[in-house]
Design an enzyme around this catalytic site. Structure first.
Site, PDB file in Angstrom:
ATOM      1  CG  HIS A 165      -8.916   0.980  -4.013  1.00 30.63           C
ATOM      2  ND1 HIS A 165      -9.879   1.771  -3.426  1.00 30.63           N
ATOM      3  CD2 HIS A 165      -7.724   1.449  -3.555  1.00 30.63           C
ATOM      4  CE1 HIS A 165      -9.295   2.666  -2.640  1.00 30.63           C
ATOM      5  NE2 HIS A 165      -7.979   2.503  -2.706  1.00 30.63           N
TER       6      HIS A 165
ATOM      7  CG  ASP B 206      -2.042   0.964   1.189  1.00 24.90           C
ATOM      8  OD1 ASP B 206      -1.985   1.882   0.354  1.00 24.90           O
ATOM      9  OD2 ASP B 206      -2.978   0.825   1.990  1.00 24.90           O
TER      10      ASP B 206
HETATM   11  C1  HEM Z   1      -4.246   2.899  -4.099  1.00 25.32           C
HETATM   12  C2  HEM Z   1      -5.633   0.263  -0.307  1.00 25.32           C
HETATM   13  C3  HEM Z   1      -8.632   3.827   1.068  1.00 25.32           C
HETATM   14  C4  HEM Z   1      -7.066   6.521  -2.608  1.00 25.32           C
HETATM   15  C5  HEM Z   1      -4.372   1.877  -3.200  1.00 25.32           C
HETATM   16  C6  HEM Z   1      -3.667   0.607  -3.263  1.00 25.32           C
HETATM   17  C7  HEM Z   1      -4.053  -0.114  -2.203  1.00 25.32           C
HETATM   18  C8  HEM Z   1      -5.007   0.672  -1.458  1.00 25.32           C
HETATM   19  C9  HEM Z   1      -3.588  -1.498  -1.807  1.00 25.32           C
HETATM   20  C10 HEM Z   1      -2.688   0.175  -4.364  1.00 25.32           C
HETATM   21  C11 HEM Z   1      -1.275   0.539  -4.061  1.00 25.32           C
HETATM   22  C12 HEM Z   1      -0.996   2.011  -4.055  1.00 25.32           C
HETATM   23  O1  HEM Z   1      -0.896   2.648  -5.118  1.00 25.32           O
HETATM   24  O2  HEM Z   1      -0.901   2.544  -2.958  1.00 25.32           O
HETATM   25  C13 HEM Z   1      -6.554   1.017   0.392  1.00 25.32           C
HETATM   26  C14 HEM Z   1      -7.193   0.592   1.621  1.00 25.32           C
HETATM   27  C15 HEM Z   1      -8.032   1.592   2.001  1.00 25.32           C
HETATM   28  C16 HEM Z   1      -7.926   2.647   1.019  1.00 25.32           C
HETATM   29  C17 HEM Z   1      -6.932  -0.727   2.309  1.00 25.32           C
HETATM   30  C18 HEM Z   1      -8.909   1.702   3.214  1.00 25.32           C
HETATM   31  C19 HEM Z   1      -8.715   1.021   4.331  1.00 25.32           C
HETATM   32  C20 HEM Z   1      -8.487   4.857   0.177  1.00 25.32           C
HETATM   33  C21 HEM Z   1      -9.188   6.116   0.257  1.00 25.32           C
HETATM   34  C22 HEM Z   1      -8.729   6.883  -0.775  1.00 25.32           C
HETATM   35  C23 HEM Z   1      -7.759   6.087  -1.502  1.00 25.32           C
HETATM   36  C24 HEM Z   1     -10.216   6.493   1.321  1.00 25.32           C
HETATM   37  C25 HEM Z   1      -9.101   8.294  -1.170  1.00 25.32           C
HETATM   38  C26 HEM Z   1     -10.267   8.849  -0.997  1.00 25.32           C
HETATM   39  C27 HEM Z   1      -6.155   5.773  -3.305  1.00 25.32           C
HETATM   40  C28 HEM Z   1      -5.427   6.279  -4.454  1.00 25.32           C
HETATM   41  C29 HEM Z   1      -4.622   5.227  -4.900  1.00 25.32           C
HETATM   42  C30 HEM Z   1      -4.874   4.111  -3.998  1.00 25.32           C
HETATM   43  C31 HEM Z   1      -5.516   7.679  -5.040  1.00 25.32           C
HETATM   44  C32 HEM Z   1      -3.672   5.255  -6.088  1.00 25.32           C
HETATM   45  C33 HEM Z   1      -4.429   4.923  -7.339  1.00 25.32           C
HETATM   46  C34 HEM Z   1      -3.522   4.920  -8.551  1.00 25.32           C
HETATM   47  O3  HEM Z   1      -3.342   6.001  -9.136  1.00 25.32           O
HETATM   48  O4  HEM Z   1      -2.974   3.875  -8.888  1.00 25.32           O
HETATM   49  N1  HEM Z   1      -5.188   1.890  -2.082  1.00 25.32           N
HETATM   50  N2  HEM Z   1      -7.030   2.255   0.071  1.00 25.32           N
HETATM   51  N3  HEM Z   1      -7.640   4.874  -0.891  1.00 25.32           N
HETATM   52  N4  HEM Z   1      -5.800   4.475  -3.071  1.00 25.32           N
HETATM   53 FE1  HEM Z   1      -6.470   3.337  -1.549  1.00 25.32          FE
END
Ligand code: HEM
Length: 397
Positions: free
Chosen positions: A306, A212
């Site tokens: 996601h 993450d």
């Molecule tokens: C990407 C998990 C909540 C925004 C990701 C990734 C994971 C992840 C595993 C892929 C790896 C990375 O690029 O970091 C989670 C989990 C969440 C959560 C477990 C809640 C417990 C959120 C929330 C937001 C968010 C609330 C924004 C409102 C993003 C964004 C990316 C991302 C912007 C990158 C997308 C890209 O351009 O590839 N998240 N996330 N995430 N997450 Fe989350």
């Protein structure tokens, strides 16, 4: 008092006479300066254009806290508190004991301690100061299950350190220094992987087991500063070099998640669990190809994955810097872990960062059925200060 001499580079430091020999009998050894391990000796500069704790890597331990001004506390008391807090934070982040230190961190170096301060809209209102439009409360989202007592607040403190005692000591010291002026409103504890736990530095994993943080914006990306920080000539002027932080306690429904076979889990995110590579191919750092199709014509990264729904490309370029901590507060009465992510996201304006992305996630994210947003807060985190100054001076003076 705690005396640790740090190399100017923040590299290897020396704890002068801090460590008594085992059992207290190795007198000669205790007189000799001992080198701290690099985890202890690493210091993150407190002063600068931006406050620390935003651009530096998230530490192994984190404390988030909000304080509310006590009845009768006004601008003079708030200003005195920001002076006391700044002085204590700058001392502790250099590995020196603050006033009112209780020796909890006595033998340790600064261990990458950072202390970051912010102001809530309620703080500005109480002091009769205008609230920046970027600090307008976040809209509500359909999946919110917010506990208001654990959200918002007048003053925000984020503490991170690679040692649990150093982190606790910083929190306790700041709380003691606030006692006459402000009381804790809510407080949350989090953690990340410890430095050195993996064979090479790696992106951390969250409690769902995913890598993450991979696609976080990088300071070298074009336009990074403008997306994360309020520009030098931005509005209001006291926020120059500052950033707005969204803090959400997001519980993971881990029992439901664990029932999903690994390939379904990967589909929900759009990345492989083992190494974080996008399902469009390559390795963790390969650019995501959202248009890539499988031989059967279906999308390699599912429509509700996601990373597709959250991607800046899908949200008019909306960008934020995610720098959170995992949390585990024991087990609920039904045996389910009370665990998840203390989501902490930094941006120049939440209306062009968090809010549009969360709106989209709220409607169509495959991950959201495994999450529960339990608290929410938004703070204005002013720019950093120079030595001798205090954080928030441009607002309060
Ligand atoms: C990407 C998990 C909540 C925004 C990701 C990734 C994971 C992840 C595993 C892929 C790896 C990375 O690029 O970091 C989670 C989990 C969440 C959560 C477990 C809640 C417990 C959120 C929330 C937001 C968010 C609330 C924004 C409102 C993003 C964004 C990316 C991302 C912007 C990158 C997308 C890209 O351009 O590839 N998240 N996330 N995430 N997450 Fe989350």
């Amino acid at each position: 008092s705690r005396r640790s001499v740090l190399a100017a580079t923040g590299g290897a430091g020396l704890a002068v006479g801090a460590a008594a020999g085992a059992g207290g009998h190795a007198l000669a050894a205790s007189d000799r300066p001992l080198e701290l391990a690099s985890i202890g000796s690493t210091a993150v500069p407190f002063h600068g254009t931006h406050q620390a704790g935003i651009l530096d890597p998230a530490q192994a331990r984190g404390h988030l806290a909000a304080f509310d001004l006590k009845a009768g506390a006004g601008r003079a008391e708030a200003t005195a508190l920001m002076r006391r807090w700044t002085k204590a934070a700058s001392a502790m982040t250099e590995g020196r004991a603050a006033d009112s230190d209780n020796q909890v961190a006595l033998d340790a170096g600064p261990a990458s301690l950072t202390v970051t301060f912010g102001f809530g809209a309620s703080f500005l209102k109480k002091l009769g100061l205008p609230v920046p439009t970027a600090l307008t409360p976040l809209p509500s989202f359909s999946a919110d299950a917010l506990d208001r007592r654990r959200g918002d607040g007048d003053l925000f403190v984020q503490i991170g350190a690679d040692d649990a005692l150093v982190a606790f000591n910083a929190l306790r010291t700041l709380q003691r220094l606030a006692r006459e002026v402000a009381l804790p409103r809510w407080q949350m504890n989090g953690f990340n992987r410890s430095p050195g736990a993996t064979a090479r530095p790696m992106t951390t994993r969250n409690l769902m087991g995913q890598i993450d943080g991979t696609n976080n914006p990088e300071p070298s990306d074009p336009g990074f500063a403008a997306k994360v920080f309020v520009p030098a000539k931005g509005e209001p002027s006291w926020m120059a070099g500052g950033s707005y932080v969204v803090v959400r306690r997001i519980r993971m429904l881990l029992d439901a998640w664990d029932h999903l076979p690994p390939d379904r889990q990967e589909r929900v995110i759009g990345r492989r669990k083992t190494d974080g590579a996008p399902l469009s191919g390559g390795s963790e750092t390969t650019k995501v190809d959202l248009g890539k199709q499988k031989p059967d014509g279906s999308l390699a990264i599912a429509g509700d994955a996601h990373i597709r729904v959250a991607a800046p490309e899908a949200n008019g370029g909306a960008t934020m810097l995610r720098r959170g901590f995992s949390f585990h507060d024991g087990f609920a009465a039904d045996g389910a872990p009370d665990a998840g992510l203390l989501f902490v996201a930094w941006q120049a304006d939440p209306r062009q960062g968090f809010t549009p992305v969360q709106r989209k996630l709220d409607r169509g994210d495959g991950l959201s059925r495994f999450l529960r947003h339990e608290s929410s807060a938004l703070f204005a985190v002013p720019g950093g200060c120079a030595p001798g100054e205090y954080v928030g001076r441009r607002l309060l003076e």
